[in-house]
Scaffold this motif. Structure first.
Motif, PDB file in Angstrom:
ATOM      1  N   LYS A   1       0.824  -1.207   0.000  1.00 54.10           N
ATOM      2  CA  LYS A   1       0.000   0.000   0.000  1.00 54.10           C
ATOM      3  C   LYS A   1       0.857   1.255   0.000  1.00 54.10           C
ATOM      4  O   LYS A   1       0.536   2.248  -0.672  1.00 54.10           O
ATOM      5  CB  LYS A   1      -0.943  -0.017   1.197  1.00 54.10           C
ATOM      6  CG  LYS A   1      -2.055  -1.054   1.073  1.00 54.10           C
ATOM      7  CD  LYS A   1      -3.089  -0.912   2.180  1.00 54.10           C
ATOM      8  CE  LYS A   1      -4.255  -1.881   1.958  1.00 54.10           C
ATOM      9  NZ  LYS A   1      -5.337  -1.712   2.964  1.00 54.10           N
ATOM     10  N   GLU A   2       1.962   1.225   0.752  1.00 57.93           N
ATOM     11  CA  GLU A   2       2.850   2.398   0.778  1.00 57.93           C
ATOM     12  C   GLU A   2       3.404   2.690  -0.608  1.00 57.93           C
ATOM     13  O   GLU A   2       3.346   3.822  -1.093  1.00 57.93           O
ATOM     14  CB  GLU A   2       3.998   2.163   1.755  1.00 57.93           C
ATOM     15  CG  GLU A   2       5.035   3.282   1.752  1.00 57.93           C
ATOM     16  CD  GLU A   2       6.292   2.909   2.505  1.00 57.93           C
ATOM     17  OE1 GLU A   2       7.267   3.682   2.429  1.00 57.93           O
ATOM     18  OE2 GLU A   2       6.314   1.834   3.143  1.00 57.93           O
ATOM     19  N   PHE A   3       3.938   1.679  -1.254  1.00 54.30           N
ATOM     20  CA  PHE A   3       4.552   1.896  -2.557  1.00 54.30           C
ATOM     21  C   PHE A   3       3.509   2.129  -3.644  1.00 54.30           C
ATOM     22  O   PHE A   3       3.770   2.809  -4.636  1.00 54.30           O
ATOM     23  CB  PHE A   3       5.434   0.702  -2.930  1.00 54.30           C
ATOM     24  CG  PHE A   3       6.618   0.536  -2.011  1.00 54.30           C
ATOM     25  CD1 PHE A   3       7.261   1.631  -1.484  1.00 54.30           C
ATOM     26  CD2 PHE A   3       7.070  -0.731  -1.663  1.00 54.30           C
ATOM     27  CE1 PHE A   3       8.348   1.492  -0.638  1.00 54.30           C
ATOM     28  CE2 PHE A   3       8.160  -0.885  -0.827  1.00 54.30           C
ATOM     29  CZ  PHE A   3       8.798   0.220  -0.308  1.00 54.30           C
ATOM     30  N   ALA A   4       2.304   1.571  -3.460  1.00 55.90           N
ATOM     31  CA  ALA A   4       1.260   1.742  -4.462  1.00 55.90           C
ATOM     32  C   ALA A   4       0.867   3.199  -4.609  1.00 55.90           C
ATOM     33  O   ALA A   4       0.644   3.683  -5.725  1.00 55.90           O
ATOM     34  CB  ALA A   4       0.034   0.920  -4.094  1.00 55.90           C
ATOM     35  N   VAL A   5       0.772   3.899  -3.495  1.00 54.12           N
ATOM     36  CA  VAL A   5       0.403   5.308  -3.554  1.00 54.12           C
ATOM     37  C   VAL A   5       1.385   6.074  -4.432  1.00 54.12           C
ATOM     38  O   VAL A   5       1.001   6.899  -5.269  1.00 54.12           O
ATOM     39  CB  VAL A   5       0.355   5.910  -2.134  1.00 54.12           C
ATOM     40  CG1 VAL A   5       0.196   7.421  -2.199  1.00 54.12           C
ATOM     41  CG2 VAL A   5      -0.791   5.294  -1.338  1.00 54.12           C
ATOM     42  N   LEU A   6       2.657   5.770  -4.285  1.00 54.52           N
ATOM     43  CA  LEU A   6       3.696   6.492  -5.013  1.00 54.52           C
ATOM     44  C   LEU A   6       3.707   6.109  -6.486  1.00 54.52           C
ATOM     45  O   LEU A   6       3.843   6.964  -7.364  1.00 54.52           O
ATOM     46  CB  LEU A   6       5.044   6.220  -4.356  1.00 54.52           C
ATOM     47  CG  LEU A   6       5.073   6.631  -2.873  1.00 54.52           C
ATOM     48  CD1 LEU A   6       6.290   6.064  -2.186  1.00 54.52           C
ATOM     49  CD2 LEU A   6       5.018   8.126  -2.719  1.00 54.52           C
ATOM     50  N   HIS A   7       3.562   4.827  -6.787  1.00 54.42           N
ATOM     51  CA  HIS A   7       3.553   4.410  -8.188  1.00 54.42           C
ATOM     52  C   HIS A   7       2.292   4.869  -8.903  1.00 54.42           C
ATOM     53  O   HIS A   7       2.329   5.223 -10.076  1.00 54.42           O
ATOM     54  CB  HIS A   7       3.704   2.895  -8.287  1.00 54.42           C
ATOM     55  CG  HIS A   7       5.112   2.441  -8.153  1.00 54.42           C
ATOM     56  ND1 HIS A   7       5.988   2.413  -9.206  1.00 54.42           N
ATOM     57  CD2 HIS A   7       5.814   2.035  -7.076  1.00 54.42           C
ATOM     58  CE1 HIS A   7       7.170   1.992  -8.790  1.00 54.42           C
ATOM     59  NE2 HIS A   7       7.087   1.749  -7.501  1.00 54.42           N
ATOM     60  N   ALA A   8       1.179   4.850  -8.201  1.00 55.77           N
ATOM     61  CA  ALA A   8      -0.059   5.346  -8.805  1.00 55.77           C
ATOM     62  C   ALA A   8       0.054   6.833  -9.114  1.00 55.77           C
ATOM     63  O   ALA A   8      -0.395   7.306 -10.156  1.00 55.77           O
ATOM     64  CB  ALA A   8      -1.236   5.078  -7.869  1.00 55.77           C
ATOM     65  N   ARG A   9       0.679   7.585  -8.213  1.00 56.68           N
ATOM     66  CA  ARG A   9       0.886   9.019  -8.450  1.00 56.68           C
ATOM     67  C   ARG A   9       1.753   9.223  -9.689  1.00 56.68           C
ATOM     68  O   ARG A   9       1.503  10.116 -10.503  1.00 56.68           O
ATOM     69  CB  ARG A   9       1.544   9.659  -7.233  1.00 56.68           C
ATOM     70  CG  ARG A   9       1.785  11.156  -7.384  1.00 56.68           C
ATOM     71  CD  ARG A   9       2.589  11.689  -6.218  1.00 56.68           C
ATOM     72  NE  ARG A   9       1.918  11.498  -4.951  1.00 56.68           N
ATOM     73  CZ  ARG A   9       2.480  11.741  -3.764  1.00 56.68           C
ATOM     74  NH1 ARG A   9       3.736  12.149  -3.704  1.00 56.68           N
ATOM     75  NH2 ARG A   9       1.807  11.557  -2.660  1.00 56.68           N
ATOM     76  N   GLY A  10       2.781   8.392  -9.831  1.00 53.39           N
ATOM     77  CA  GLY A  10       3.649   8.506 -10.995  1.00 53.39           C
ATOM     78  C   GLY A  10       2.921   8.253 -12.298  1.00 53.39           C
ATOM     79  O   GLY A  10       3.306   8.763 -13.348  1.00 53.39           O
TER      80      GLY A  10
END
Length: 379
Positions: A8-17
């Protein structure tokens, strides 16, 4: 299975990208209950349903983004593998609607590689884009639709083992980019190639640039250099997601293999301009790796943000800086370069979110300014 908190932590960042709306990401993540393959509330099942809904609304690019998250961080089980296939199909549906993007399927010496491309057979210089160890080509490929304004042909592909790249990720994988240029030599000006490759893609690009004179400039964000591969104390601090993904791509414990680290001699052999975005709170790349870049690259420019790996809180300014610097490195003037410069100046004047504490643009005193880089939290 992966730790749900890390996903979930990394998903937020990759989704933003990928440009996904924050509220949509929060809504989807709230429905994820586990990472048990096949469970209806699992990571992959929830994200895939989100992709199906976008597909049914005839929004294939949004569907592609959701499917890319469903297969995240790699297609290590049948459900993620199916999501990976849906990601490619959705992107293919989008690109067929007048984007001018074509699909390439190439048999290279190390194994087959797929790519998306535009502007080939025009005689233009080439831009090659490759993400990190969790970044599929589909999340980068939309940039191809805008490359004509820059006077470039473009190819977006993946690191060995990622997405549709069937090669094994090994210390010798730097050869992949050279093999790719060999295959494209009749369709683009590969003798004037720029490589835009964040994170592990930057490591591969630097290794290639040390040996292949066709690579004329490298743009990267937070690349691992040496300590990431050789420092066991740092390795113990890495997120499990990073370690497991790296191991999956290599097919065995990659930290047991020698030859990953870029040596001072290799860095010194990179005689072309390098532009690198660095993050002062990088949790993936040890602090000693940027020091090596500063010390040994003959021609480099650096932009430092007070952020974590990939500087996801500064995506807009980072992309402007990279594109503007790339154009300057190429000696390309004109209205496009001028517009990029104005947009970058305006963002710096007004300030971007989270940038108040960011250090100013930095470069070693004896290093000439010249380079460009790319963004995304692509580990």
């Amino acid at each position: 299975m992966h730790a749900l908190t890390e996903l979930k932590e990394f998903a937020v960042l990759h989704a933003r990208g990928q440009g996904m709306a924050a509220r949509d990401v929060r809504r989807i993540l709230a429905m994820v209950g586990n990472d048990e393959p096949g469970h209806p509330d699992s990571w992959t099942a929830v994200w895939r349903r989100a992709g199906d809904a976008e597909r049914d609304r005839h929004r294939p690019l949004r569907a592609c983004q959701a499917y890319a998250m469903a297969r995240f961080p790699y297609a290590g089980d049948p459900y993620r593998a199916a999501a990976q296939d849906e990601c490619v199909r959705a992107f293919d549906a989008w690109r067929r609607a007048g984007t001018g993007i074509e699909r390439l399927e190439l048999d290279l010496p190390g194994g087959s590689v797929a790519a998306w491309a535009t502007g080939l057979d025009t005689g233009r210089p080439l831009l090659v884009v490759a993400g990190g160890i969790v970044s599929v080509k589909e999340q980068w490929a939309p940039v191809l639709a805008r490359l004509g304004a820059f006077g470039l042909a473009g190819v977006v592909t993946e690191l060995p083992g990622v997405g549709e790249n069937r090669q094994r990720y090994l210390p010798s994988s730097g050869r992949m980019l050279s093999d790719l240029l060999d295959r494209l030599a009749t369709r683009a000006d590969v003798a004037d190639t720029s490589v835009l490759a964040p994170s592990f893609g930057g490591h591969l690009a630097l290794r290639t640039a040390a040996r292949d004179p066709r690579v004329r400039r490298v743009l990267t964000v937070g690349p691992p250099v040496a300590g990431f591969f050789t420092d066991p104390a740092w390795r113990a601090r890495l997120p499990e997601l990073t370690r497991s993904t790296f191991t999956h791509l290599a097919g065995a414990d990659p930290f047991a293999s020698e030859g990953w680290a870029l040596t001072p001699a290799e860095l010194a052999a990179v005689r072309v301009p390098v532009a690198a975005v660095l993050s002062s709170r990088d949790e993936i790349i040890p602090a000693g790796d940027p020091v090596l870049l500063r010390r040994h690259l003959p021609d480099a420019r650096f932009r430092v943000f007070d952020d974590v790996h990939g500087s996801p809180g500064h995506v807009a300014e980072m992309r402007l800086w990279l594109l503007h610097t790339m154009q300057r490195m190429r000696g390309a003037g004109g209205p496009v370069t001028a517009a990029l410069g104005l947009a970058l100046a305006a963002r710096r004047l007004t300030g971007s979110r989270g940038a108040a504490a960011a250090p100013p643009e930095q470069a070693p005193p004896a290093v000439p300014l010249a380079s460009l880089a790319a963004a995304s939290r692509g580990r």
